[in-house]
Design an enzyme around this catalytic site. Structure first.
Site, mmCIF file in Angstrom:
data_model
loop_
_atom_site.group_PDB
_atom_site.id
_atom_site.type_symbol
_atom_site.label_atom_id
_atom_site.label_comp_id
_atom_site.label_asym_id
_atom_site.label_seq_id
_atom_site.Cartn_x
_atom_site.Cartn_y
_atom_site.Cartn_z
ATOM 1 N N HIS A 1 -33.008 -16.326 -1.712
ATOM 2 C CA HIS A 1 -32.694 -14.978 -1.250
ATOM 3 C C HIS A 1 -33.169 -14.852 0.193
ATOM 4 C CE1 HIS A 1 -36.678 -14.973 -3.136
ATOM 5 N NE2 HIS A 1 -37.005 -14.103 -2.202
ATOM 6 N N ALA A 2 -32.784 -13.757 0.831
ATOM 7 C CA ALA A 2 -33.201 -13.470 2.202
ATOM 8 C C ALA A 2 -33.331 -11.946 2.323
ATOM 9 C CB ALA A 2 -32.188 -14.020 3.200
#
Length: 146
Positions: free
Chosen positions: A64-65
């Protein structure tokens, strides 16, 4: 919220390394409109900067970011790799199940992590994810967990 909808599930993905695996899961988010291609690259960049901290359990990665990197809608995609690959995690390598998480807020992030944790807490579900041949088979597991 798009949580493992049919368009966010892919099987037997060829990946030559962690970046390929992350991009495969990210492409599902982008193709569905839930996130941009920039978000996929932000997940790869996060891996380069922080390492495999998102390899949360044996064989399972949750890249994820930050939401501002291009998340349009809270979403989780699933890419099952054809062959497990090492991400560089000391105890949870190699990885064959990759769930890309895109959240637009902290509340979305927590809600999706909770749903995913409920699904992955059962070893029988993990085995079923490794054996599933259709998106519907994956979705049936989710319905069981409700």
């Amino acid at each position: 919220m798009k949580f493992l909808t049919a368009d966010l599930i892919a099987f037997d993905i060829e990946a030559n390394g962690p970046e390929d695996a992350i991009r495969a899961a990210g492409r599902l988010l982008a193709a569905s409109g839930a996130a941009s291609d920039d978000y996929t690259e932000a997940m790869v960049q996060s891996f380069h900067e922080k390492g495999p901290y998102f390899v949360l359990a044996p064989g399972i990665a949750l890249p994820h970011a930050k939401a501002e990197s291009g998340v349009n809608e809270a979403s989780v995609s699933f890419a099952r790799l054809k062959r497990p690959i090492p991400f560089g995690h000391k105890s949870n390598d190699p990885v064959d199940l990759v769930f890309a998480l895109g959240s637009a807020s902290n509340a979305d992030h927590i809600a999706m992590l909770r749903k995913l944790t409920m699904l992955l807490n059962d070893p029988a579900n993990i085995q079923a994810l490794r054996e599933a041949n259709t998106p519907e088979a994956v979705q049936a597991l989710i319905l069981q967990e409700r």
